[in-house]
Design a protein around this motif. Sequence first.
Motif, PDB file in Angstrom:
ATOM      1  N   LEU A  24      -0.866   0.848 -20.294  1.00 48.82           N
ATOM      2  CA  LEU A  24      -1.763  -0.244 -19.936  1.00 48.82           C
ATOM      3  C   LEU A  24      -1.741  -0.444 -18.433  1.00 48.82           C
ATOM      4  N   VAL A  25      -2.895  -0.662 -17.872  1.00 53.11           N
ATOM      5  CA  VAL A  25      -2.989  -0.918 -16.444  1.00 53.11           C
ATOM      6  C   VAL A  25      -3.335  -2.381 -16.258  1.00 53.11           C
ATOM      7  N   LEU A  26      -2.437  -3.097 -15.597  1.00 52.83           N
ATOM      8  CA  LEU A  26      -2.670  -4.501 -15.307  1.00 52.83           C
ATOM      9  C   LEU A  26      -3.161  -4.603 -13.874  1.00 52.83           C
ATOM     10  N   ALA A 134       6.525 -20.372 -13.241  1.00 54.98           N
ATOM     11  CA  ALA A 134       6.995 -19.577 -12.119  1.00 54.98           C
ATOM     12  C   ALA A 134       7.519 -18.220 -12.589  1.00 54.98           C
ATOM     13  N   LYS A 135       8.362 -17.616 -11.749  1.00 57.04           N
ATOM     14  CA  LYS A 135       8.852 -16.265 -12.012  1.00 57.04           C
ATOM     15  C   LYS A 135       9.494 -16.072 -13.386  1.00 57.04           C
ATOM     16  N   PRO A 136      10.305 -16.994 -13.906  1.00 61.22           N
ATOM     17  CA  PRO A 136      10.889 -16.738 -15.231  1.00 61.22           C
ATOM     18  C   PRO A 136       9.828 -16.475 -16.309  1.00 61.22           C
ATOM     19  N   TRP A 137       8.779 -17.291 -16.344  1.00 61.96           N
ATOM     20  CA  TRP A 137       7.707 -17.092 -17.324  1.00 61.96           C
ATOM     21  C   TRP A 137       6.889 -15.853 -16.988  1.00 61.96           C
ATOM     22  N   LEU A 138       6.514 -15.710 -15.713  1.00 57.66           N
ATOM     23  CA  LEU A 138       5.714 -14.563 -15.286  1.00 57.66           C
ATOM     24  C   LEU A 138       6.403 -13.242 -15.624  1.00 57.66           C
ATOM     25  N   HIS A 139       7.711 -13.160 -15.350  1.00 60.23           N
ATOM     26  CA  HIS A 139       8.440 -11.923 -15.598  1.00 60.23           C
ATOM     27  C   HIS A 139       8.683 -11.686 -17.087  1.00 60.23           C
ATOM     28  N   ALA A 140       8.976 -12.736 -17.841  1.00 58.69           N
ATOM     29  CA  ALA A 140       9.233 -12.571 -19.277  1.00 58.69           C
ATOM     30  C   ALA A 140       7.988 -12.075 -20.012  1.00 58.69           C
ATOM     31  N   LEU A 141       6.818 -12.550 -19.604  1.00 59.53           N
ATOM     32  CA  LEU A 141       5.565 -12.150 -20.244  1.00 59.53           C
ATOM     33  C   LEU A 141       4.967 -10.908 -19.578  1.00 59.53           C
ATOM     34  N   GLU A 142       5.588 -10.453 -18.484  1.00 54.71           N
ATOM     35  CA  GLU A 142       5.110  -9.314 -17.703  1.00 54.71           C
ATOM     36  C   GLU A 142       3.711  -9.574 -17.140  1.00 54.71           C
ATOM     37  N   VAL A 143       3.543 -10.763 -16.604  1.00 55.79           N
ATOM     38  CA  VAL A 143       2.266 -11.232 -16.083  1.00 55.79           C
ATOM     39  C   VAL A 143       1.978 -10.658 -14.701  1.00 55.79           C
ATOM     40  N   VAL A 144       0.719 -10.369 -14.469  1.00 55.52           N
ATOM     41  CA  VAL A 144       0.199 -10.089 -13.139  1.00 55.52           C
ATOM     42  C   VAL A 144      -0.890 -11.134 -12.928  1.00 55.52           C
ATOM     43  N   SER A 145      -0.778 -11.902 -11.842  1.00 56.92           N
ATOM     44  CA  SER A 145      -1.756 -12.962 -11.612  1.00 56.92           C
ATOM     45  C   SER A 145      -2.469 -12.743 -10.289  1.00 56.92           C
ATOM     46  N   SER A 146      -3.667 -13.314 -10.189  1.00 53.84           N
ATOM     47  CA  SER A 146      -4.454 -13.209  -8.962  1.00 53.84           C
ATOM     48  C   SER A 146      -5.186 -14.522  -8.719  1.00 53.84           C
ATOM     49  N   THR A 147      -4.853 -15.162  -7.603  1.00 47.94           N
ATOM     50  CA  THR A 147      -5.594 -16.381  -7.247  1.00 47.94           C
ATOM     51  C   THR A 147      -7.022 -16.015  -6.860  1.00 47.94           C
ATOM     52  N   LEU A 148      -7.224 -14.872  -6.208  1.00 45.59           N
ATOM     53  CA  LEU A 148      -8.565 -14.434  -5.812  1.00 45.59           C
ATOM     54  C   LEU A 148      -9.468 -14.289  -7.027  1.00 45.59           C
ATOM     55  N   HIS A 149      -8.951 -13.660  -8.082  1.00 44.48           N
ATOM     56  CA  HIS A 149      -9.733 -13.424  -9.295  1.00 44.48           C
ATOM     57  C   HIS A 149      -9.615 -14.564 -10.299  1.00 44.48           C
ATOM     58  N   GLN A 150      -8.735 -15.544 -10.008  1.00 44.93           N
ATOM     59  CA  GLN A 150      -8.524 -16.695 -10.877  1.00 44.93           C
ATOM     60  C   GLN A 150      -8.180 -16.284 -12.309  1.00 44.93           C
ATOM     61  N   LYS A 151      -7.237 -15.332 -12.411  1.00 39.46           N
ATOM     62  CA  LYS A 151      -6.845 -14.834 -13.725  1.00 39.46           C
ATOM     63  C   LYS A 151      -5.377 -14.481 -13.770  1.00 39.46           C
ATOM     64  N   VAL A 152      -4.859 -14.525 -14.985  1.00 37.50           N
ATOM     65  CA  VAL A 152      -3.530 -14.036 -15.322  1.00 37.50           C
ATOM     66  C   VAL A 152      -3.763 -12.942 -16.358  1.00 37.50           C
ATOM     67  N   LYS A 153      -3.160 -11.776 -16.150  1.00 40.45           N
ATOM     68  CA  LYS A 153      -3.258 -10.698 -17.138  1.00 40.45           C
ATOM     69  C   LYS A 153      -1.851 -10.314 -17.580  1.00 40.45           C
ATOM     70  N   TYR A 154      -1.726  -9.964 -18.863  1.00 39.66           N
ATOM     71  CA  TYR A 154      -0.426  -9.574 -19.402  1.00 39.66           C
ATOM     72  C   TYR A 154      -0.619  -8.634 -20.588  1.00 39.66           C
ATOM     73  N   PRO A 155       0.355  -7.748 -20.834  1.00 39.42           N
ATOM     74  CA  PRO A 155       0.252  -6.837 -21.977  1.00 39.42           C
ATOM     75  C   PRO A 155       0.658  -7.536 -23.272  1.00 39.42           C
ATOM     76  N   SER A 156      -0.082  -7.253 -24.337  1.00 40.97           N
ATOM     77  CA  SER A 156       0.244  -7.840 -25.638  1.00 40.97           C
ATOM     78  C   SER A 156      -0.284  -6.937 -26.745  1.00 40.97           C
ATOM     79  N   ASN A 157       0.607  -6.447 -27.580  1.00 40.24           N
ATOM     80  CA  ASN A 157       0.235  -5.603 -28.718  1.00 40.24           C
ATOM     81  C   ASN A 157      -0.689  -4.457 -28.321  1.00 40.24           C
ATOM     82  N   GLY A 158      -0.354  -3.768 -27.246  1.00 39.94           N
ATOM     83  CA  GLY A 158      -1.124  -2.607 -26.823  1.00 39.94           C
ATOM     84  C   GLY A 158      -2.430  -2.917 -26.124  1.00 39.94           C
TER      85      GLY A 158
END
Length: 194
Positions: A24-26, A134-158
């Motif tokens: 998956l590409v985040l 913050a980082k604990p949640w972001l890292h646990a969910l493997e989140v990549v976020s972007s203020t420019l794009h106003q989105k949070v993306k994360y991998p889930s079930n492929g």
Amino acid sequence: MSVARLSIEDSNSKPKRAKIESPLVLGFSTDDKIGIIQPHDDTLVVTLRIGGYNVKKVLVDQGSAVEIMYPDLYKRLNLKPEDLTAYDSPLVSFEGKTVTPRGQIRLPIQTGSDVVEVNFIVVDAYSPYTTIVAKPWLHALEVVSSTLHQKVKYPSNGQVKEIVGNQSMARQCMVATTLHKPNAESSSSTERNL
């Protein structure tokens, strides 16, 4: 000695091929900006399900090391002092003041079918946000976020899942911050103006 055939194929079936799963590409592209007011300097403010409730005005802060909960959310979740465990490290508020936390509480954050439990530090300080993730949640969910794009993306079930920010809410929080005057500052500025 002759070598036997490497694979036996039924005349009615196609040869079997190994499944190659691509990782998956985040990431973000210009398509992710569709529907976002550009240009902007907005923070990333989302709605998340925390402790079984939909919570608005959640600031996603990649630079913060701890999740923070403010008094309004603490009260709305019907939390009591006995629900908290000790947390002794002081924090610095948006106003630049040192704040002694009330304590901490572990609560689940649900995004779709994914649930991550994090420790929220409960503080009595002004904030236009109800909570900060913050980082604990972001890292646990493997989140990549972007203020420019106003989105949070994360991998889930492929799949790559996303949470879309709310620019209107982010701007309301910014206005609330600029209009808020701490008690000490407002009284001293009043004295100067008399």
